[in-house]
Design an enzyme around this catalytic site. Structure first.
Site, PDB file in Angstrom:
ATOM      1  N   GLU A  33     -18.970  -0.638 -38.201  1.00  0.00           N
ATOM      2  CA  GLU A  33     -17.780  -0.550 -38.783  1.00  0.00           C
ATOM      3  C   GLU A  33     -17.120   0.725 -39.569  1.00  0.00           C
ATOM      4  O   GLU A  33     -16.035   1.201 -39.444  1.00  0.00           O
ATOM      5  CB  GLU A  33     -17.437  -1.730 -39.899  1.00  0.00           C
ATOM      6  CG  GLU A  33     -17.454  -3.178 -39.297  1.00  0.00           C
ATOM      7  CD  GLU A  33     -16.472  -3.393 -38.230  1.00  0.00           C
ATOM      8  OE1 GLU A  33     -15.453  -2.475 -37.881  1.00  0.00           O
ATOM      9  OE2 GLU A  33     -16.969  -4.304 -37.218  1.00  0.00           O
ATOM     10  N   TYR A 116     -10.004  -3.597 -44.483  1.00  0.00           N
ATOM     11  CA  TYR A 116     -10.496  -3.935 -43.110  1.00  0.00           C
ATOM     12  C   TYR A 116     -12.110  -4.237 -42.925  1.00  0.00           C
ATOM     13  O   TYR A 116     -12.469  -5.156 -42.324  1.00  0.00           O
ATOM     14  CB  TYR A 116     -10.002  -2.962 -42.106  1.00  0.00           C
ATOM     15  CG  TYR A 116     -10.679  -2.937 -40.973  1.00  0.00           C
ATOM     16  CD1 TYR A 116     -10.639  -3.911 -40.092  1.00  0.00           C
ATOM     17  CD2 TYR A 116     -11.894  -2.124 -40.706  1.00  0.00           C
ATOM     18  CE1 TYR A 116     -11.172  -4.014 -38.865  1.00  0.00           C
ATOM     19  CE2 TYR A 116     -12.463  -2.205 -39.830  1.00  0.00           C
ATOM     20  CZ  TYR A 116     -12.327  -3.471 -38.558  1.00  0.00           C
ATOM     21  OH  TYR A 116     -13.148  -3.567 -37.593  1.00  0.00           O
ATOM     22  N   ASP A 134      -6.859  -4.457 -38.225  1.00  0.00           N
ATOM     23  CA  ASP A 134      -6.997  -3.251 -37.982  1.00  0.00           C
ATOM     24  C   ASP A 134      -5.810  -2.733 -37.163  1.00  0.00           C
ATOM     25  O   ASP A 134      -4.662  -3.372 -36.950  1.00  0.00           O
ATOM     26  CB  ASP A 134      -8.132  -2.718 -37.282  1.00  0.00           C
ATOM     27  CG  ASP A 134      -8.215  -3.307 -35.730  1.00  0.00           C
ATOM     28  OD1 ASP A 134      -7.262  -4.235 -35.230  1.00  0.00           O
ATOM     29  OD2 ASP A 134      -8.962  -2.679 -34.868  1.00  0.00           O
ATOM     30  N   CYS A 189      -3.739  -4.106 -24.440  1.00  0.00           N
ATOM     31  CA  CYS A 189      -2.697  -3.799 -25.161  1.00  0.00           C
ATOM     32  C   CYS A 189      -2.628  -2.392 -26.058  1.00  0.00           C
ATOM     33  O   CYS A 189      -2.570  -2.292 -27.352  1.00  0.00           O
ATOM     34  CB  CYS A 189      -2.390  -5.048 -26.129  1.00  0.00           C
ATOM     35  SG  CYS A 189      -0.620  -4.994 -27.017  1.00  0.00           S
ATOM     36  N   CYS A 196      -0.200  -4.480 -19.138  1.00  0.00           N
ATOM     37  CA  CYS A 196       0.219  -5.827 -18.995  1.00  0.00           C
ATOM     38  C   CYS A 196      -0.029  -6.589 -18.106  1.00  0.00           C
ATOM     39  O   CYS A 196      -0.077  -7.989 -18.053  1.00  0.00           O
ATOM     40  CB  CYS A 196       1.468  -5.500 -19.482  1.00  0.00           C
ATOM     41  SG  CYS A 196       2.275  -4.785 -20.833  1.00  0.00           S
ATOM     42  N   CYS A 199      -3.059  -8.588 -18.840  1.00  0.00           N
ATOM     43  CA  CYS A 199      -2.966  -9.085 -20.159  1.00  0.00           C
ATOM     44  C   CYS A 199      -3.037 -10.708 -20.152  1.00  0.00           C
ATOM     45  O   CYS A 199      -2.166 -11.394 -19.546  1.00  0.00           O
ATOM     46  CB  CYS A 199      -2.024  -8.784 -21.180  1.00  0.00           C
ATOM     47  SG  CYS A 199      -1.864  -9.397 -22.641  1.00  0.00           S
ATOM     48  N   CYS A 205       3.955 -13.324 -24.154  1.00  0.00           N
ATOM     49  CA  CYS A 205       4.230 -12.298 -25.204  1.00  0.00           C
ATOM     50  C   CYS A 205       5.604 -11.978 -25.246  1.00  0.00           C
ATOM     51  O   CYS A 205       6.326 -11.929 -24.554  1.00  0.00           O
ATOM     52  CB  CYS A 205       3.643 -11.051 -24.118  1.00  0.00           C
ATOM     53  SG  CYS A 205       3.946  -9.442 -25.280  1.00  0.00           S
TER      54      CYS A 205
END
Length: 289
Positions: A33, A116, A134, A189, A196, A199, A205
């Site tokens: 991270e 985060y 995030d 995305c 898309c 997706c 969406c």
DNA sequence: AATACGTGGGG
DNA sequence: TCCCCAAGTAT
């Protein structure tokens, strides 16, 4: 939000990243991270493996010098992250019996760990149910939920509320859901050239349903790099990383012509503890003399 | 809230 | 070439 669609997509499309494997420790997750802050996966992965092999537990890192850690950090960028992680490792070894804390508040008290990262560790290392926000998540929510072209300026509280509102109720699904949301933002995305057609949320969406309106928020400022102190600091530090030991000042002077800026940057590196000066006037990475 | 903080890849 | 952007944090 249809959780099943996203979780199903995760099962087939998620990347097999080492810090996602069940065998990965919380320490491994924490390292990933920190490294991934503002840094692409492709550059992090090889370094992450080196770090885990070298420092399998926090106390191992705490026993190394800061300079050693900076060398191993290489050119990942923002080397203060490495310094703070070394500091965090020292605290974890000393105060927490070498175990990475699991509660958000304690995690956030450690150097280099903000909202985060604390939530990411609590979620991905310990399976807790909490919102993880995030830049990827903010973008996905902006589009899929709010129907905007992109996320506006960050608003910690609102962003957290937005994500909490779509988190699955079961703790078991929550962690995977958060990972999937981030993965969707990273692979599908994306900021530019969204895919898309691939997706899983296409049909629901809000951005699609609204006809994919352009981003309407305040203009985003892109940071300059060429000519900035960041570039100069990077060059100075690169000299020290490339040298086996302390170097004379002349060796640092050649990396930048503007004396005033160069001196200012060297002072700031000394201030930040990223560079130290030896008794005989040479310059070195911290702890390496 | 705005700004500083590295580095390199892709369009 | 230049510009955008990549799992943020600290001040």
């Amino acid at each position: 939000m249809n959780h099943e669609l996203l979780l199903g997509w995760w099962d087939t499309a998620a990347r097999d990243l080492p810090w996602r494997r069940p065998s990965c420790t919380a320490w491994g997750v924490l390292i990933s991270e920190i490294m991934l802050q503002q840094t692409p996966v492709s550059r992090v992965e090889p370094i992450w493996h080196e770090w885990l092999a070298r420092w399998p537990v926090p106390s191992a890192m705490a026993a190394s010098s800061q300079g050693e850690v900076l060398r191993m950090w290489g050119k990942l960028g923002y080397p203060r992250r490495a310094m703070r992680l070394h500091e965090a490792a020292t605290v974890i070894a000393r105060d927490f019996d070498d175990v990475v804390p699991s509660d958000i508040e304690t995690l956030e008290s450690l150097p280099g760990i903000g909202s985060y990262t604390a939530r990411a560790v609590a979620t991905f290392a310990y399976g807790q149910k909490c919102a993880v926000v995030d830049t990827n998540v903010r973008r996905v929510v902006a589009r899929a939920v709010h129907g905007a072209g992109d996320a506006g300026p960050p608003s910690t509280k609102r962003d957290l509320r937005d994500v909490e509102a779509i988190l699955p109720s079961s703790q078991e699904d929550a962690a995977v859901f958060s990972a999937a949301l981030m993965e969707l933002g990273a692979l599908i995305c994306t900021a530019r050239n969204q895919k898309c057609a691939d997706c899983p949320l296409f049909a629901e969406c809000a951005w699609q349903l609204a006809g994919r309106p352009a981003y309407a928020g305040p203009e985003k400022k892109v940071q300059k790099f060429a000519g900035t102190d960041r570039q100069v600091r990077g060059r100075l530090l690169d000299v020290l990383r490339g040298a086996p030991g302390p170097v004379p000042k002349l060796q640092l002077d050649v990396v930048w012509n503007d004396i005033t800026q160069r001196e200012k940057c060297l002072v700031s590196l000394l201030d930040d503890g990223l560079v130290e000066q030896t008794r005989d006037g040479l310059f070195a990475l911290p702890g390496e003399h």
